[in-house]
Motif scaffolding. Structure first.
Motif, short mmCIF file in Angstrom:
data_model
loop_
_atom_site.label_atom_id
_atom_site.label_comp_id
_atom_site.label_asym_id
_atom_site.label_seq_id
_atom_site.Cartn_x
_atom_site.Cartn_y
_atom_site.Cartn_z
N PRO A 60 -1.43 8.55 -6.02
CA PRO A 60 -1.49 8.64 -4.24
C PRO A 60 -0.41 7.72 -3.89
O PRO A 60 0.92 7.08 -4.30
N ARG A 61 -0.27 7.99 -2.18
CA ARG A 61 1.05 7.31 -1.66
C ARG A 61 0.56 5.50 -1.34
O ARG A 61 -0.50 5.16 -1.01
N ASP A 62 1.07 4.93 -1.25
CA ASP A 62 1.15 3.55 -0.88
C ASP A 62 2.05 3.13 0.02
O ASP A 62 1.67 1.92 1.11
N HIS A 63 2.66 3.92 0.96
CA HIS A 63 2.43 3.44 2.25
C HIS A 63 3.76 2.55 2.39
O HIS A 63 3.43 1.38 3.51
N LEU A 64 4.28 1.67 1.66
CA LEU A 64 5.08 0.91 1.20
C LEU A 64 6.08 0.14 2.29
O LEU A 64 6.34 -0.94 3.05
N VAL A 65 6.87 1.36 2.74
CA VAL A 65 8.19 0.76 3.80
C VAL A 65 7.40 1.29 4.91
O VAL A 65 8.76 0.42 5.99
#
Length: 152
Positions: A60-65
């Protein structure tokens, strides 16, 4: 041991795990007595069977950026900071192998980023509208019907 004889483990006592770990040997063909090893070709044939591996879903993507940019450039009511915290938690869960927890934290970070983005777009549009109206003179404190160019 001769074929058919029970196997005795090396440890001298009953080891049930050692018997379970034994893999069966592949079937071998006995050479006929009239064929010698020198008559056979000196090549080896290896048959490799491809097994169909299970397709694992991508992590799953963490969308950190995205959360980092929201924190730096559009941190309305600390939504960007909250999104960043949930993104870090999602990355930690992903590293530990807990994909359901990572998916949960990642989706929370995504929704916080979307909310912060929409609020920031609305704020920018409102600022542009009010500045353009102020420059157009809509907010001047002149009474109604007062001539705009001074006394005549």
């Amino acid at each position: 041991p001769p074929p058919g004889a029970p196997r005795v483990p090396r440890c001298g006592r009953s080891c049930p795990r050692a018997h379970d770990m034994q893999q069966p040997l592949p079937p071998y063909e006995v050479l006929p007595t009239e064929v010698s090893m020198e008559d056979l070709p000196r090549s080896t044939t290896v048959v490799v069977e491809e097994t169909q591996q299970q397709q694992q879903p991508p992590p799953p993507r963490d969308h950190l950026v995205w959360s980092l940019f929201t924190t730096l450039y559009g941190n309305f009511c600390c939504l960007g900071l909250l999104a960043f915290v949930f993104s870090v938690k999602s990355r930690d869960r992903k590293v530990l192998g807990d994909y359901s927890g990572a998916l949960s934290y990642g989706s929370t970070a995504k929704y916080l980023n979307i909310t912060a983005l929409v609020i920031n777009i609305v704020i920018v549009v409102l600022v542009i509208v009010f500045v353009s109206l102020a420059l157009a003179g809509v907010f001047s404190h002149r009474p109604y019907g007062y001539p705009p160019y001074g006394p005549t």
